[in-house]
Design an enzyme around this catalytic site. Structure first.
Site, mmCIF file in Angstrom:
data_model
loop_
_atom_site.group_PDB
_atom_site.id
_atom_site.type_symbol
_atom_site.label_atom_id
_atom_site.label_comp_id
_atom_site.label_asym_id
_atom_site.label_seq_id
_atom_site.Cartn_x
_atom_site.Cartn_y
_atom_site.Cartn_z
ATOM 1 N N ASP A 181 18.900 -24.036 -52.192
ATOM 2 C CA ASP A 181 17.282 -23.871 -52.144
ATOM 3 C C ASP A 181 17.038 -22.593 -51.634
ATOM 4 O O ASP A 181 17.116 -22.410 -50.490
ATOM 5 C CB ASP A 181 16.951 -24.957 -51.245
ATOM 6 C CG ASP A 181 15.642 -24.976 -51.290
ATOM 7 O OD1 ASP A 181 14.856 -24.134 -51.313
ATOM 8 O OD2 ASP A 181 14.901 -26.236 -51.329
ATOM 9 N N HIS A 182 16.528 -21.633 -52.589
ATOM 10 C CA HIS A 182 16.678 -20.278 -51.807
ATOM 11 C C HIS A 182 15.587 -20.044 -51.074
ATOM 12 O O HIS A 182 15.423 -19.131 -50.315
ATOM 13 C CB HIS A 182 16.367 -19.177 -53.166
ATOM 14 C CG HIS A 182 14.873 -19.226 -53.608
ATOM 15 N ND1 HIS A 182 14.315 -20.392 -54.410
ATOM 16 C CD2 HIS A 182 13.638 -18.571 -53.406
ATOM 17 C CE1 HIS A 182 13.172 -20.068 -54.897
ATOM 18 N NE2 HIS A 182 12.786 -18.959 -54.143
ATOM 19 N N HIS A 244 11.905 -27.224 -52.104
ATOM 20 C CA HIS A 244 11.351 -26.212 -51.418
ATOM 21 C C HIS A 244 10.278 -26.573 -50.213
ATOM 22 O O HIS A 244 10.462 -26.652 -48.852
ATOM 23 C CB HIS A 244 10.538 -24.903 -51.819
ATOM 24 C CG HIS A 244 11.243 -24.345 -52.826
ATOM 25 N ND1 HIS A 244 12.639 -24.285 -53.034
ATOM 26 C CD2 HIS A 244 10.708 -23.974 -54.022
ATOM 27 C CE1 HIS A 244 13.139 -23.707 -54.133
ATOM 28 N NE2 HIS A 244 12.063 -23.574 -54.982
HETATM 29 C C1 BG6 Z 1 11.456 -21.637 -58.183
HETATM 30 C C2 BG6 Z 1 10.595 -22.380 -58.912
HETATM 31 O O1 BG6 Z 1 12.357 -22.408 -57.327
HETATM 32 O O2 BG6 Z 1 10.721 -21.183 -56.945
HETATM 33 C C3 BG6 Z 1 9.752 -21.367 -59.362
HETATM 34 O O3 BG6 Z 1 11.369 -22.680 -60.043
HETATM 35 C C4 BG6 Z 1 8.980 -20.716 -58.217
HETATM 36 O O4 BG6 Z 1 8.662 -22.022 -60.241
HETATM 37 C C5 BG6 Z 1 9.728 -20.145 -57.308
HETATM 38 O O5 BG6 Z 1 8.099 -19.863 -58.903
HETATM 39 C C6 BG6 Z 1 9.073 -19.690 -56.060
HETATM 40 O O6 BG6 Z 1 9.933 -18.942 -55.510
HETATM 41 P P1 BG6 Z 1 9.367 -17.662 -54.528
HETATM 42 O O7 BG6 Z 1 10.670 -16.986 -53.711
HETATM 43 O O8 BG6 Z 1 8.992 -16.493 -55.363
HETATM 44 O O9 BG6 Z 1 8.277 -18.216 -53.526
#
Ligand code: BG6
Length: 492
Positions: A181-182, A244
């Site tokens: 989960d980045h 997230h």
């Molecule tokens: C991803 C989603 O996991 O997270 C995307 O699939 C979203 O739709 C993105 O735009 C958002 O990540 P960040 O790091 O740009 O806030």
């Protein structure tokens, strides 16, 4: 520094994620000189015929992200990259890959083998099975302790996630499965526990006696871009909430861990997910606002409606925005409303956690004026930092009280360069630290919760509000809080 030699086999090596996140993160690790002497990144894919073509494309992707590529770093990184043309459908390609791993293992004594699935999710199970079938896990690698890294989405509901998990568990043990989960790689999300637990002023107040409400908003200004097909089946609830937002919530709401081991932290997070899943959600439909972006013209530029985007059904009922109010029924949080919100094509990209404290003021100060609440804002992006609002005497006034903000802007510091989200995650997966990865229990309870909400949305046919692209989102989301005498704190 990473001491152990490793092999990193990247499925989906020619895809967006590899180009924009994974390889750039390796570039940064190489720039910091923390990779060992012997490591190999084997990037598999179909698109390019040879390594040069692949590297040229990678170079352009990294160049887009950096002002200037350092040639020495680039050279040292690319010496360790191999491009391996492979199709998931071709057994023979897996056989060839096994031979390559075997041969390479003889050259470098490796301690770690990591398979990274950065492909479309429909291939996850298929690739994992082939890794076993073609004996790629321990070819030339005695530990047979290879790791699997798997991107999101992990399933599309509880049942499919369970099925995928069972398949993976036949091949890898839970300790070797790293679910990404980045958001957990983001600096300020890693800071949540530190802010909560290393500051007695917050630690002492982190409960329903002192906190009035919690808000988490992950607002995006981009639309669905080229991911229409994936997104139309997914929507904001599965794209942002299941993973997230709930991960952030679990770190904010969990009980204090007894220590900082990955297992202990995960156990505490699981309690939150479990509570959410077990919650009585019978009237949750009254606490959900769904929205979908419509077209708009902003500064003379026409912005497409969601339904006009590529690969989107022209009558799509998929929500690109959702706001949700919920409660956790435990001693720490009972009756404290938690408001969650995320949407695409909102007027600004901004993610933060707002913790608003109760109005427990000394009554003497309330006689002639209304005071602002104390507010702790943990800013995730684009600005990273913390702001604390408190009251003070207006200078040279007759005891007039005004709110002021104490600001810590981490990302504004000179020479500050926030690491890529994936940089720390890759480092940790090589080192075998699972703290920033999601466990099966976390994933399974979060799906159970999301499934219930999804079902409720369908049963109650919850309205889908249109909102103009690049606006603040549906007004109904404001009414959700106004009904409680509150407002969204991103609108302050
Ligand atoms: C991803 C989603 O996991 O997270 C995307 O699939 C979203 O739709 C993105 O735009 C958002 O990540 P960040 O790091 O740009 O806030």
């Amino acid at each position: 520094n990473i001491e152990d030699n490793f092999q990193f086999i990247l499925f989906g090596g020619t895809g967006d994620l590899a180009h924009n996140k994974i390889i750039p993160a390796f570039y940064n690790l190489a720039a910091k000189d923390i990779l060992p002497d012997h490591y190999t990144i084997i990037a598999t894919g179909r698109r390019y015929d040879n390594k040069n073509e692949y590297l040229n494309n990678l170079y352009s992707s990294i160049e887009n992200k950096k002002e200037k590529i350092d040639n020495r770093t680039w050279q040292s990184l690319t010496d360790h990259i191999e491009y391996f043309q492979l199709s998931f459908k071709e057994n023979n390609d897996f056989e060839r890959l096994r031979k390559r791993l075997l041969q390479k293992s003889k050259e470098d004594k490796i301690s770690n083998r990591i398979f990274y699935l950065a492909t479309a999710p429909k291939f996850f199970a298929e690739i994992a099975k082939k890794l076993k079938e073609f004996n790629l896990l321990n070819a030339g690698f005695e530990h047979s302790d290879s790791r699997l890294v798997i991107e999101k989405p992990f399933g599309h509901d509880f049942e499919s996630a369970k099925k995928l998990n069972n398949t993976l568990n036949d091949i890898f043990s839970e300790k070797n499965i790293f679910r990404i989960d980045h958001y957990l790689g983001k600096e300020m999300i890693q800071n949540i526990m530190v802010i909560r637990l290393s500051n007695p002023i917050f630690r002492a107040l982190w409960n329903r006696e002192h906190i009035d409400n919690i808000q988490i908003y992950l607002n995006e200004s981009e639309g669905v871009k080229d991911r229409g097909k994936y997104y139309d089946d997914t929507g904001v609830i599965k794209d942002m909430f299941q993973n997230h937002i709930l991960q952030v919530l679990s770190l904010i709401a969990m009980e204090e861990p007894a220590n900082l081991s990955a297992q202990e932290i995960s156990d505490k997070k699981v309690e939150v997910f479990k509570e959410l899943a077990d919650n009585d959600l019978s009237d949750i439909d009254k606490h959900i606002v769904r929205g979908q972006y419509d077209s708009n013209t902003v500064n003379g530029e026409k912005i497409k409606a969601y339904r006009q985007e590529k690969q989107i059904n022209s009558e799509s009922q998929t929500a690109t925005f959702m706001a949700l109010k919920l409660f956790l029924n435990n001693d720490r949080w009972r009756n404290v409303p938690i408001y969650l919100k995320s949407g695409k094509r909102l007027n600004k990209k901004e993610a933060a956690i707002a913790v608003e404290f109760k109005d427990n003021f000394h009554s003497s100060y309330l006689q002639n004026q209304k005071l602002d609440s104390n507010l702790l804002l943990i800013k995730i992006q684009p600005e990273e930092g913390v702001s604390l609002r408190f009251n003070t005497r207006k200078p040279a006034s007759n005891n007039k009280i005004i709110p002021v903000k104490m600001e810590f802007c981490q990302s504004c510091q000179q020479f500050f360069n926030s690491p890529e989200n994936y940089e720390g995650l890759i480092y940790d997966m090589i080192e075998g630290d699972k703290t920033l990865f999601t466990s099966w229990e976390e994933v399974s309870y979060s799906w159970k919760f999301i499934d219930k909400i999804q079902q409720k949305c369908e049963e109650e046919n919850i309205e889908l509000h249109n909102y103009p692209a690049l606006s603040e989102g549906p007004e109904a989301a404001d009414r959700l809080l106004e009904a409680d005498g509150r407002k969204w704190l991103d609108k302050e």
